[in-house]
Design a protein around this motif. Structure first.
Motif, PDB file in Angstrom:
ATOM      1  N   SER A   7      54.044 -30.150 -30.889  1.00 54.59           N
ATOM      2  CA  SER A   7      54.076 -31.465 -30.497  1.00 54.59           C
ATOM      3  C   SER A   7      53.864 -32.425 -32.066  1.00 54.59           C
ATOM      4  N   ARG A   8      54.552 -33.562 -32.001  1.00 50.78           N
ATOM      5  CA  ARG A   8      54.694 -34.406 -33.127  1.00 50.78           C
ATOM      6  C   ARG A   8      53.303 -34.596 -33.714  1.00 50.78           C
ATOM      7  N   PRO A   9      52.443 -35.034 -33.209  1.00 53.21           N
ATOM      8  CA  PRO A   9      50.938 -35.127 -33.917  1.00 53.21           C
ATOM      9  C   PRO A   9      50.459 -34.007 -34.750  1.00 53.21           C
ATOM     10  N   ALA A  10      50.737 -32.800 -34.006  1.00 48.91           N
ATOM     11  CA  ALA A  10      50.119 -31.715 -34.468  1.00 48.91           C
ATOM     12  C   ALA A  10      50.876 -31.202 -35.524  1.00 48.91           C
ATOM     13  N   LEU A  11      52.284 -31.506 -35.521  1.00 47.90           N
ATOM     14  CA  LEU A  11      53.007 -31.118 -36.770  1.00 47.90           C
ATOM     15  C   LEU A  11      52.842 -31.838 -37.916  1.00 47.90           C
ATOM     16  N   TRP A  12      52.591 -33.266 -37.723  1.00 42.41           N
ATOM     17  CA  TRP A  12      52.326 -34.218 -38.905  1.00 42.41           C
ATOM     18  C   TRP A  12      50.938 -33.849 -39.408  1.00 42.41           C
ATOM     19  N   PHE A  13      49.935 -33.400 -38.504  1.00 45.78           N
ATOM     20  CA  PHE A  13      48.737 -32.976 -39.157  1.00 45.78           C
ATOM     21  C   PHE A  13      49.029 -31.773 -40.046  1.00 45.78           C
ATOM     22  N   LEU A  14      49.507 -30.722 -39.552  1.00 45.18           N
ATOM     23  CA  LEU A  14      49.876 -29.773 -40.172  1.00 45.18           C
ATOM     24  C   LEU A  14      50.634 -29.861 -41.642  1.00 45.18           C
ATOM     25  N   GLY A  20      48.103 -31.492 -48.788  1.00 46.57           N
ATOM     26  CA  GLY A  20      46.896 -31.907 -49.452  1.00 46.57           C
ATOM     27  C   GLY A  20      46.109 -30.795 -50.098  1.00 46.57           C
ATOM     28  N   VAL A  21      45.876 -29.640 -49.163  1.00 45.29           N
ATOM     29  CA  VAL A  21      45.289 -28.692 -49.708  1.00 45.29           C
ATOM     30  C   VAL A  21      45.924 -27.943 -50.688  1.00 45.29           C
ATOM     31  N   ALA A  22      47.432 -27.608 -50.576  1.00 39.83           N
ATOM     32  CA  ALA A  22      48.300 -27.029 -51.691  1.00 39.83           C
ATOM     33  C   ALA A  22      48.285 -27.842 -52.920  1.00 39.83           C
ATOM     34  N   ALA A  23      47.902 -29.105 -52.874  1.00 45.80           N
ATOM     35  CA  ALA A  23      48.022 -29.979 -54.337  1.00 45.80           C
ATOM     36  C   ALA A  23      46.640 -29.664 -54.852  1.00 45.80           C
ATOM     37  N   VAL A  24      45.696 -29.710 -54.128  1.00 48.62           N
ATOM     38  CA  VAL A  24      44.201 -29.609 -54.541  1.00 48.62           C
ATOM     39  C   VAL A  24      43.955 -27.907 -54.919  1.00 48.62           C
ATOM     40  N   ALA A  25      44.295 -27.110 -54.355  1.00 44.48           N
ATOM     41  CA  ALA A  25      43.908 -25.732 -54.480  1.00 44.48           C
ATOM     42  C   ALA A  25      43.911 -25.202 -55.773  1.00 44.48           C
ATOM     43  N   THR A  37      46.603 -19.559 -52.582  1.00 43.26           N
ATOM     44  CA  THR A  37      46.326 -20.528 -51.696  1.00 43.26           C
ATOM     45  C   THR A  37      47.343 -21.615 -51.517  1.00 43.26           C
ATOM     46  N   SER A  38      47.635 -21.964 -52.747  1.00 44.61           N
ATOM     47  CA  SER A  38      48.461 -23.157 -52.894  1.00 44.61           C
ATOM     48  C   SER A  38      49.799 -22.824 -52.335  1.00 44.61           C
ATOM     49  N   ALA A  39      50.214 -21.809 -52.605  1.00 47.63           N
ATOM     50  CA  ALA A  39      51.588 -21.169 -52.120  1.00 47.63           C
ATOM     51  C   ALA A  39      51.543 -20.670 -50.890  1.00 47.63           C
ATOM     52  N   GLY A  40      50.613 -20.388 -50.230  1.00 48.79           N
ATOM     53  CA  GLY A  40      50.620 -20.149 -48.708  1.00 48.79           C
ATOM     54  C   GLY A  40      50.633 -21.622 -47.893  1.00 48.79           C
ATOM     55  N   MET A  41      49.691 -22.494 -48.340  1.00 45.89           N
ATOM     56  CA  MET A  41      49.561 -23.555 -47.657  1.00 45.89           C
ATOM     57  C   MET A  41      50.823 -24.550 -47.816  1.00 45.89           C
ATOM     58  N   GLY A  42      51.600 -24.434 -49.050  1.00 40.58           N
ATOM     59  CA  GLY A  42      52.609 -24.887 -49.120  1.00 40.58           C
ATOM     60  C   GLY A  42      54.242 -24.304 -48.166  1.00 40.58           C
ATOM     61  N   VAL A  43      53.898 -23.288 -47.860  1.00 41.98           N
ATOM     62  CA  VAL A  43      54.824 -22.610 -46.993  1.00 41.98           C
ATOM     63  C   VAL A  43      54.470 -23.143 -45.512  1.00 41.98           C
ATOM     64  N   VAL A  44      53.201 -23.063 -45.133  1.00 43.41           N
ATOM     65  CA  VAL A  44      52.860 -23.677 -43.945  1.00 43.41           C
ATOM     66  C   VAL A  44      53.368 -25.217 -43.585  1.00 43.41           C
ATOM     67  N   SER A  45      53.260 -25.951 -44.808  1.00 42.57           N
ATOM     68  CA  SER A  45      53.594 -27.409 -44.769  1.00 42.57           C
ATOM     69  C   SER A  45      55.022 -27.476 -44.594  1.00 42.57           C
ATOM     70  N   LEU A  46      55.801 -26.504 -45.337  1.00 40.99           N
ATOM     71  CA  LEU A  46      57.336 -26.557 -45.099  1.00 40.99           C
ATOM     72  C   LEU A  46      57.701 -26.367 -43.821  1.00 40.99           C
TER      73      LEU A  46
END
Length: 60
Positions: A7-14, A20-25, A37-46
């Motif tokens: 769903s669009r809201p879930a994808l926007w949240f992810l 954000g986590v990838a930038a701060v980690a 951690t940054s790389a893994g969160m970046g992959v999920v974000s992509l």
């Protein structure tokens, strides 16, 4: 479960949360753990971003 995650809201949240986590980690966690951690969160974000683009092209 697939309908909920695609769903669009879930994808926007992810996308935004994981981006954000990838930038701060690397600054919050030292060493290799922060980088991985940054790389893994970046992959999920992509992946969420690709899902948003796919749903956008299917609507048009």
């Amino acid at each position: 479960m697939k309908a909920l995650l695609s769903s669009r809201p879930a994808l926007w949240f992810l996308l935004l949360f994981n981006l954000g986590v990838a930038a701060v980690a690397p600054f919050a966690v030292d060493g290799a753990q922060g980088l991985l951690t940054s790389a893994g969160m970046g992959v999920v974000s992509l992946g969420a971003g690709v899902g948003l683009l796919r749903s956008r092209t299917q609507r048009a």
